[in-house]
Design a protein around this motif. Structure first.
Motif, mmCIF file in Angstrom:
data_model
loop_
_atom_site.group_PDB
_atom_site.id
_atom_site.type_symbol
_atom_site.label_atom_id
_atom_site.label_comp_id
_atom_site.label_asym_id
_atom_site.label_seq_id
_atom_site.Cartn_x
_atom_site.Cartn_y
_atom_site.Cartn_z
ATOM 1 N N ALA A 222 44.215 -26.853 43.874
ATOM 2 C CA ALA A 222 42.820 -26.964 43.427
ATOM 3 C C ALA A 222 42.765 -27.772 42.124
ATOM 4 C CB ALA A 222 42.231 -25.577 43.218
ATOM 5 N N ALA A 223 43.705 -27.473 41.216
ATOM 6 C CA ALA A 223 43.723 -28.191 39.931
ATOM 7 C C ALA A 223 44.038 -29.667 40.142
ATOM 8 C CB ALA A 223 44.752 -27.560 39.007
ATOM 9 N N THR A 224 44.998 -29.957 41.035
ATOM 10 C CA THR A 224 45.370 -31.355 41.287
ATOM 11 C C THR A 224 44.201 -32.119 41.912
ATOM 12 O OG1 THR A 224 47.628 -30.633 41.687
ATOM 13 C CG2 THR A 224 47.059 -32.822 42.476
ATOM 14 N N LEU A 225 43.575 -31.493 42.922
ATOM 15 C CA LEU A 225 42.457 -32.167 43.593
ATOM 16 C C LEU A 225 41.312 -32.400 42.610
ATOM 17 C CD1 LEU A 225 41.186 -33.281 46.151
ATOM 18 C CD2 LEU A 225 40.496 -30.973 46.794
ATOM 19 N N PHE A 226 41.051 -31.392 41.773
ATOM 20 C CA PHE A 226 39.973 -31.526 40.778
ATOM 21 C C PHE A 226 40.266 -32.697 39.834
ATOM 22 C CE2 PHE A 226 37.843 -30.581 36.787
ATOM 23 C CZ PHE A 226 36.557 -30.276 37.220
ATOM 24 N N ASP A 227 41.508 -32.782 39.378
ATOM 25 C CA ASP A 227 41.890 -33.881 38.472
ATOM 26 C C ASP A 227 41.752 -35.236 39.161
ATOM 27 O OD1 ASP A 227 42.382 -32.106 36.516
ATOM 28 O OD2 ASP A 227 44.562 -32.121 36.685
ATOM 29 N N LEU A 228 42.169 -35.301 40.431
ATOM 30 C CA LEU A 228 42.084 -36.576 41.159
ATOM 31 C C LEU A 228 40.626 -36.995 41.347
ATOM 32 C CD1 LEU A 228 44.880 -35.949 43.798
ATOM 33 C CD2 LEU A 228 44.864 -37.810 42.128
ATOM 34 N N LEU A 229 39.775 -36.012 41.667
ATOM 35 C CA LEU A 229 38.358 -36.321 41.905
ATOM 36 C C LEU A 229 37.662 -36.743 40.610
ATOM 37 C CD1 LEU A 229 37.517 -33.426 44.375
ATOM 38 C CD2 LEU A 229 37.471 -35.856 44.905
ATOM 39 N N THR A 230 37.919 -35.997 39.530
ATOM 40 C CA THR A 230 37.275 -36.373 38.266
ATOM 41 C C THR A 230 37.859 -37.690 37.754
ATOM 42 O OG1 THR A 230 38.826 -34.930 37.116
ATOM 43 C CG2 THR A 230 36.639 -34.045 37.551
ATOM 44 N N GLY A 231 39.141 -37.918 38.040
ATOM 45 C CA GLY A 231 39.773 -39.174 37.626
ATOM 46 C C GLY A 231 39.104 -40.373 38.274
ATOM 47 N N GLN A 232 38.537 -40.160 39.464
ATOM 48 C CA GLN A 232 37.860 -41.257 40.163
ATOM 49 C C GLN A 232 36.333 -41.107 40.082
ATOM 50 O OE1 GLN A 232 39.885 -42.009 44.030
ATOM 51 N NE2 GLN A 232 41.599 -40.930 43.100
ATOM 52 N N SER A 233 35.893 -40.287 39.137
ATOM 53 C CA SER A 233 34.456 -40.084 38.865
ATOM 54 C C SER A 233 33.672 -39.640 40.097
ATOM 55 C CB SER A 233 33.822 -41.365 38.285
ATOM 56 O OG SER A 233 34.491 -41.728 37.112
ATOM 57 N N LEU A 234 34.323 -38.870 40.979
ATOM 58 C CA LEU A 234 33.636 -38.339 42.160
ATOM 59 C C LEU A 234 33.085 -36.946 41.783
ATOM 60 C CD1 LEU A 234 36.319 -39.477 44.738
ATOM 61 C CD2 LEU A 234 34.042 -40.449 44.446
ATOM 62 N N TRP A 235 32.008 -36.980 40.977
ATOM 63 C CA TRP A 235 31.526 -35.742 40.356
ATOM 64 C C TRP A 235 31.044 -34.720 41.384
ATOM 65 C CZ3 TRP A 235 33.937 -37.130 36.459
ATOM 66 C CH2 TRP A 235 33.695 -38.294 35.733
ATOM 67 N N ALA A 236 30.309 -35.190 42.408
ATOM 68 C CA ALA A 236 29.711 -34.239 43.361
ATOM 69 C C ALA A 236 30.803 -33.485 44.118
ATOM 70 C CB ALA A 236 28.799 -34.973 44.328
ATOM 71 N N GLU A 237 31.810 -34.222 44.583
ATOM 72 C CA GLU A 237 32.896 -33.559 45.328
ATOM 73 C C GLU A 237 33.700 -32.653 44.397
ATOM 74 O OE1 GLU A 237 35.333 -36.238 47.604
ATOM 75 O OE2 GLU A 237 36.622 -34.598 48.292
ATOM 76 N N ALA A 238 33.882 -33.120 43.162
ATOM 77 C CA ALA A 238 34.601 -32.290 42.182
ATOM 78 C C ALA A 238 33.844 -30.986 41.963
ATOM 79 C CB ALA A 238 34.749 -33.042 40.864
ATOM 80 N N GLU A 239 32.507 -31.070 41.962
ATOM 81 C CA GLU A 239 31.698 -29.857 41.765
ATOM 82 C C GLU A 239 31.897 -28.881 42.937
ATOM 83 O OE1 GLU A 239 27.405 -29.965 42.113
ATOM 84 O OE2 GLU A 239 27.214 -29.052 40.137
ATOM 85 N N THR A 240 31.993 -29.436 44.167
ATOM 86 C CA THR A 240 32.219 -28.579 45.346
ATOM 87 C C THR A 240 33.579 -27.889 45.248
ATOM 88 O OG1 THR A 240 31.001 -30.241 46.578
ATOM 89 C CG2 THR A 240 32.165 -28.592 47.865
ATOM 90 N N VAL A 241 34.595 -28.656 44.878
ATOM 91 C CA VAL A 241 35.944 -28.071 44.740
ATOM 92 C C VAL A 241 35.937 -27.011 43.631
ATOM 93 C CG1 VAL A 241 38.318 -28.590 44.035
ATOM 94 C CG2 VAL A 241 37.148 -30.075 45.652
ATOM 95 N N LEU A 242 35.242 -27.316 42.550
ATOM 96 C CA LEU A 242 35.162 -26.363 41.430
ATOM 97 C C LEU A 242 34.510 -25.063 41.896
ATOM 98 C CD1 LEU A 242 35.481 -25.854 38.358
ATOM 99 C CD2 LEU A 242 33.167 -26.708 38.084
ATOM 100 N N ALA A 243 33.416 -25.179 42.682
ATOM 101 C CA ALA A 243 32.717 -23.974 43.157
ATOM 102 C C ALA A 243 33.655 -23.134 44.022
ATOM 103 C CB ALA A 243 31.468 -24.375 43.936
ATOM 104 N N SER A 244 34.414 -23.811 44.896
ATOM 105 C CA SER A 244 35.330 -23.056 45.767
ATOM 106 C C SER A 244 36.459 -22.441 44.944
ATOM 107 C CB SER A 244 35.837 -23.980 46.886
ATOM 108 O OG SER A 244 37.209 -23.959 46.986
#
Ligand SMILES: [Zn+2]
Length: 488
Positions: A189-211
């Motif tokens: 979860a932490a790795t995916l969150f970092d990868l998503l925020t690293g690519q400024s994919l905020w909406a998907e990062a928010e979904t991963v964060l919620a889960s």
């Protein structure tokens, strides 16, 4: 118990039968083909019993001999399996020890002995990785994807390969797929969150964060902060695309998650003012100021009042800071606003609090405090000598608070989601930069007439620039000297 009773019954029956036969021996005469056999009935029964026992023993021996080849086969197989596991274990140890050659040899041995790729594929892949053979490792990891029980291991391997060659696009592909399989994995979860925020994919990062929050994978304080930052970024995105209602909704969520996240509160305040909800805007900014006083909040407060001139702003500043007047930033704001409004007494009172605090070392003497003191001396009474003294102190003063990256010490203005130097997401804290260069006051400097411009030139390092008095917007705090409002 029942068995013992049953056994006793049989023995008793046997004894009774034997005794009865002994008492009644009887007589048997067998005549066949000219042979005559005469014996007692008891002996005949004993002979029958002996033959039955010999037949049973022979049958047992025959059954045992018939099972020998299968037994030998099983024993050999078991031996191979055991040697295979030993090789597998040795291979794992070699991987842990970084012995590439041994890892490969044991991997091949285990593969030959066990003949089960699902057991040895990971070892083979890791051995290939150790040998620097990325292609072979990738081949093994890809092969693992074909087996449901090994898919996650394969994805993890491919993810680590992508990370190793610094390929965030590929890494994101594998991390997304792995997360589908194991959404409760903390590191994933932490790795995916970092990868998503690293690519400024905020909406998907928010979904991963919620889960991740649902699965309790992030500490509550980290989760709240990340929710606030993502909400703020999504609000900025919505505003840029013209969706003001979504922008307001996201900004509200961000503020509720972390009211002390200044960029979020400032942006929410702007949106509320734009939506003609000034009272709410004032409440939001006042609440945020109480938790984290910051000049940007004051700048966002003026339109919410609204404050038209310097006197209006002074009154608004007094209201904004009423709950924490003694805070360093509150005093700085009040002093600056008082200077702008020409209220010299108020300005001096607040600045004196700050300079006295620095003597007791509760707060250091900062660049902005020195500069405001110089400005006060010059504007109130035209005392240029006193002003000059304060400007000299700028060189030795502590730097003003800035957005400082907690990972690499880089500073930013305004706040940004990523550090420009180390690229870490949300790494900026509102704090004092370290390694402040101290400008020595040379004898030459004391002989030449000091001007504001001269002092500003001397301190013109990019990180520690003395503020330009003429351009100083009074009353908006230290950070307004060199920073624009974030989120604008
Ligand atoms: Zn950094």
């Amino acid at each position: 118990m029942m068995r013992a009773i049953w056994y006793l019954c049989i023995v008793a029956a046997g004894v009774i039968a034997a005794v009865w036969l002994a008492n009644n021996p009887g007589h048997m005469r067998l005549q066949w083909q000219g042979y005559v056999v005469e014996t007692s009935v008891a002996l005949l029964i004993a002979a029958f019993a002996l033959v039955a026992v010999i037949a049973a023993v022979l049958y047992r021996i025959w059954v045992a001999l018939r099972g020998v080849p299968a037994y030998i086969g099983r024993a050999r197989k078991e031996g191979r399996r055991r040697r295979g596991y030993v090789a597998l274990t040795r291979g794992m140890v070699a991987v842990a020890a970084g012995d590439a050659a041994e890892a490969r040899a044991q991997g091949e041995r285990a593969d030959g002995l066990l003949g089960d790729p699902s057991l040895t594929m990971l070892l083979s892949a890791q051995a290939a990785q150790l040998n620097g053979d990325d292609r072979a490792a990738e081949k093994f990891f890809q092969a693992m994807l074909e087996r449901p029980e090994m898919e996650f291991l394969g994805l993890r391997g491919l993810l680590s390969q992508a990370a190793h060659r610094e390929d965030p696009i590929d890494a994101l592909v594998w991390a997304r797929r792995a997360y589908q399989l194991q959404p409760k994995s903390e590191w994933l979860a932490a790795t995916l969150f970092d990868l998503l925020t690293g690519q400024s994919l905020w909406a998907e990062a928010e979904t991963v964060l919620a889960s991740a929050i649902r699965n309790k994978l992030f500490a509550p304080v980290v989760a709240r902060r990340r929710r606030a930052v993502l909400g703020h970024l999504l609000s900025l995105q919505a505003e840029a695309s013209g969706d003001n209602s979504r922008a307001l909704k996201k900004a509200k969520k961000a503020f509720e998650a972390a009211p002390d996240f200044v960029p979020g509160a400032v942006h929410y305040g702007h949106l509320l003012v734009a939506a003609n909800k000034r009272r709410k805007a004032r409440t939001v900014i006042e609440q945020s100021w109480l938790l984290q006083p910051h000049g940007d909040l004051a700048a966002a407060y003026w339109p919410a009042v609204p404050a038209q001139d310097a006197l209006d702003r002074m009154k608004a500043a007094q209201k904004l800071t009423q709950a924490n007047t003694d805070h360093f930033e509150s005093r700085l704001l009040l002093a600056g606003q008082a200077l702008e409004a020409g209220l010299w007494g108020d300005a001096r009172r607040n600045l004196q609090h700050l300079t006295e605090a620095s003597e007791h070392s509760s707060e250091p003497l900062t660049v902005t405090v020195c500069t405001l003191m110089a400005q006060l001396e010059e504007q109130e009474s035209g005392d240029l000598a006193a002003a000059r003294q304060w400007l000299f102190r700028v060189g030795g003063a502590a730097a003003d608070l800035k957005w400082v990256c907690r990972d690499c010490g880089n500073t930013a203005r305004p706040w940004t989601p990523h550090c420009g130097k180390c690229q870490t997401f949300d790494s900026f804290d509102w704090s004092r930069p370290l390694n402040i260069p101290v400008i020595p006051l040379t004898s030459q400097a004391s002989q030449t007439p000091v001007t504001l411009e001269a002092v500003i030139d001397e301190t013109a390092s990019p990180e520690l620039a003395a503020p330009d008095l003429a351009a100083l917007p009074p009353g908006t705090g230290s950070q307004d000297i060199d920073e624009k409002s974030p989120g604008a």
